[in-house]
Scaffold this motif. Structure first.
Motif, PDB file in Angstrom:
ATOM      1  N   ASN A 132      17.677  20.650  46.565  1.00 57.67           N
ATOM      2  CA  ASN A 132      17.655  21.739  47.549  1.00 57.67           C
ATOM      3  C   ASN A 132      18.972  21.697  48.336  1.00 57.67           C
ATOM      4  O   ASN A 132      19.047  21.148  49.443  1.00 57.67           O
ATOM      5  N   TYR A 133      20.013  22.277  47.764  1.00 57.96           N
ATOM      6  CA  TYR A 133      21.349  22.095  48.312  1.00 57.96           C
ATOM      7  C   TYR A 133      21.584  22.889  49.590  1.00 57.96           C
ATOM      8  O   TYR A 133      22.339  22.444  50.464  1.00 57.96           O
ATOM      9  N   GLU A 134      20.978  24.042  49.718  1.00 56.20           N
ATOM     10  CA  GLU A 134      21.135  24.808  50.965  1.00 56.20           C
ATOM     11  C   GLU A 134      20.540  24.036  52.141  1.00 56.20           C
ATOM     12  O   GLU A 134      21.129  23.979  53.225  1.00 56.20           O
ATOM     13  N   GLU A 135      19.347  23.454  51.940  1.00 53.65           N
ATOM     14  CA  GLU A 135      18.720  22.657  52.995  1.00 53.65           C
ATOM     15  C   GLU A 135      19.560  21.409  53.283  1.00 53.65           C
ATOM     16  O   GLU A 135      19.707  20.997  54.445  1.00 53.65           O
ATOM     17  N   ALA A 136      20.092  20.806  52.233  1.00 51.53           N
ATOM     18  CA  ALA A 136      20.945  19.631  52.424  1.00 51.53           C
ATOM     19  C   ALA A 136      22.166  19.996  53.263  1.00 51.53           C
ATOM     20  O   ALA A 136      22.534  19.272  54.203  1.00 51.53           O
ATOM     21  N   LEU A 137      22.786  21.133  52.951  1.00 53.51           N
ATOM     22  CA  LEU A 137      23.966  21.563  53.688  1.00 53.51           C
ATOM     23  C   LEU A 137      23.636  21.819  55.154  1.00 53.51           C
ATOM     24  O   LEU A 137      24.423  21.454  56.048  1.00 53.51           O
ATOM     25  N   ALA A 138      22.497  22.414  55.420  1.00 51.75           N
ATOM     26  CA  ALA A 138      22.113  22.681  56.807  1.00 51.75           C
ATOM     27  C   ALA A 138      21.990  21.381  57.595  1.00 51.75           C
ATOM     28  O   ALA A 138      22.472  21.288  58.739  1.00 51.75           O
ATOM     29  N   ASP A 139      21.373  20.366  57.000  1.00 49.83           N
ATOM     30  CA  ASP A 139      21.239  19.083  57.690  1.00 49.83           C
ATOM     31  C   ASP A 139      22.579  18.367  57.813  1.00 49.83           C
ATOM     32  O   ASP A 139      22.843  17.693  58.826  1.00 49.83           O
ATOM     33  N   GLN A 140      23.430  18.490  56.802  1.00 47.45           N
ATOM     34  CA  GLN A 140      24.761  17.886  56.895  1.00 47.45           C
ATOM     35  C   GLN A 140      25.558  18.518  58.026  1.00 47.45           C
ATOM     36  O   GLN A 140      26.258  17.814  58.772  1.00 47.45           O
ATOM     37  N   ASN A 141      25.453  19.831  58.166  1.00 44.94           N
ATOM     38  CA  ASN A 141      26.143  20.505  59.267  1.00 44.94           C
ATOM     39  C   ASN A 141      25.629  20.026  60.622  1.00 44.94           C
ATOM     40  O   ASN A 141      26.405  19.849  61.575  1.00 44.94           O
ATOM     41  N   ARG A 142      24.302  19.830  60.716  1.00 48.82           N
ATOM     42  CA  ARG A 142      23.730  19.324  61.974  1.00 48.82           C
ATOM     43  C   ARG A 142      24.250  17.923  62.273  1.00 48.82           C
ATOM     44  O   ARG A 142      24.611  17.611  63.416  1.00 48.82           O
ATOM     45  N   ALA A 143      24.267  17.060  61.266  1.00 54.08           N
ATOM     46  CA  ALA A 143      24.725  15.687  61.465  1.00 54.08           C
ATOM     47  C   ALA A 143      26.171  15.660  61.938  1.00 54.08           C
ATOM     48  O   ALA A 143      26.517  14.950  62.896  1.00 54.08           O
ATOM     49  N   ILE A 144      27.019  16.437  61.290  1.00 48.59           N
ATOM     50  CA  ILE A 144      28.431  16.465  61.654  1.00 48.59           C
ATOM     51  C   ILE A 144      28.610  17.103  63.032  1.00 48.59           C
ATOM     52  O   ILE A 144      29.485  16.690  63.812  1.00 48.59           O
ATOM     53  N   GLY A 145      27.784  18.075  63.345  1.00 49.70           N
ATOM     54  CA  GLY A 145      27.866  18.725  64.653  1.00 49.70           C
ATOM     55  C   GLY A 145      27.467  17.808  65.791  1.00 49.70           C
ATOM     56  O   GLY A 145      28.052  17.868  66.884  1.00 49.70           O
ATOM     57  N   ILE A 146      26.484  16.945  65.542  1.00 47.13           N
ATOM     58  CA  ILE A 146      26.015  16.040  66.593  1.00 47.13           C
ATOM     59  C   ILE A 146      26.968  14.868  66.766  1.00 47.13           C
ATOM     60  O   ILE A 146      27.351  14.512  67.873  1.00 47.13           O
TER      61      ILE A 146
END
Length: 293
Positions: A132-146
């Motif tokens: 589920n790459y779209e979901e993975a990308l969303a969480d990666q963006n959150r991690a990098i944002g935090i």
């Protein structure tokens, strides 16, 4: 009365001593010793969640994942407010390829600890493994944002963006990872591989020759990629070519098998990423060795 207070102090001292011994066992990779000490404490107090969790960690390290899950279940049953127990159980579920259950556990951990970049990153790994790459990308963006950001966050987002055909974004992420971890040869290899796929042969060769092979001169994957780049360099310099047809033995992670296939595959083949869970409330670390092939 005073007697009860004294007994409580004695019990607390015994528990602290046991925790110290268990930690010494873990640091020395003596997981049998850690399991024995935890079991001794559990036999005397079967309602102490921490010893179930510690025994589960040792069982996980031994590869006894089902038993580890059972102990994590007990720890959570007795103390459902500890995000760490859910996160650790998710790690064991990842080892068993139980991605949906792992995602549920990481989500439970995030409910309790919503500002943890590392938990978002770990859940992104589960999404990535599930495909589920779209979901993975969303969480990666959150991690990098935090933040704070680790190089592995950018590595995974780079892989994910590659699979989602965002090649410029993927190269940018590999470059960010290199800034944070310039001594990791594999980062230059992946940037070179994608540059090769994009027809940027000279830039790819620079990454391979000046960095990746310079660090690991005997790495077969690095040498193989270098050979492929060299084979295409003269063609790229003298004629206008179609990159997709010229790269007959493609490294493109979006293609599995022949160039006519549309099945997605992951851009990892010859090295594993060791996921070390370092954001722990008790200050300890635990490596789950998730194989991402």
């Amino acid at each position: 009365g005073r007697g009860d207070v004294l007994l409580a102090e004695i019990h607390r001292a015994i528990v602290e001593h046991s925790l110290t011994l268990i930690e010494m066992c873990r640091l020395g990779d003596d997981y049998e010793g850690a399991i024995a000490l935890c079991s001794e404490q559990i036999s005397g107090n079967p309602f102490h969640p921490q010893f179930y969790a510690l025994r589960a960690e040792a069982l996980h390290e031994q590869g006894n994942y089902e038993a580890a899950l059972a102990d994590f279940d007990m720890a959570i049953e007795f103390d459902a407010a500890q995000w760490l127990y859910y996160s650790d159980r998710a790690g064991t579920r990842m080892a068993l390829s139980q991605h949906d259950d792992a995602i549920a556990d990481f989500s439970a951990a995030l409910t309790l600890n919503p500002d943890s970049a590392y938990l978002f990153y770990l859940r992104s790994v589960a999404w990535y493994e599930k495909g589920n790459y779209e979901e993975a990308l969303a969480d990666q963006n959150r991690a990098i944002g935090i933040g704070p950001v680790e190089s592995i966050y950018y590595v995974y987002r780079g892989h994910t963006r590659w699979l989602l055909d965002n090649y410029d974004g993927a190269i940018a992420d590999y470059s960010e990872a290199i800034v944070l971890n310039s001594e990791c040869a594999s980062l230059y290899y992946w940037r070179a591989a994608l540059r090769y796929e994009c027809g940027e042969y000279e830039a790819a060769l620079l990454d391979i020759d000046d960095y990746a092979i310079e660090m690991e001169p005997d790495n077969e994957d690095f040498l193989q990629l270098r050979s492929k780049i060299i084979d295409l360099l003269p063609t790229a310099q003298n004629t206008s070519i179609d990159v997709a047809s010229a790269a007959s033995s493609s490294l493109d992670p979006s293609v599995n098998g022949s160039n006519n296939s549309t099945e997605k595959s992951k851009p990892l083949n010859s090295f594993d990423i060791d996921i070390e869970i370092s954001e722990r409330s008790n200050g300890k670390t635990h490596a789950y060795d998730i194989d991402l092939e």
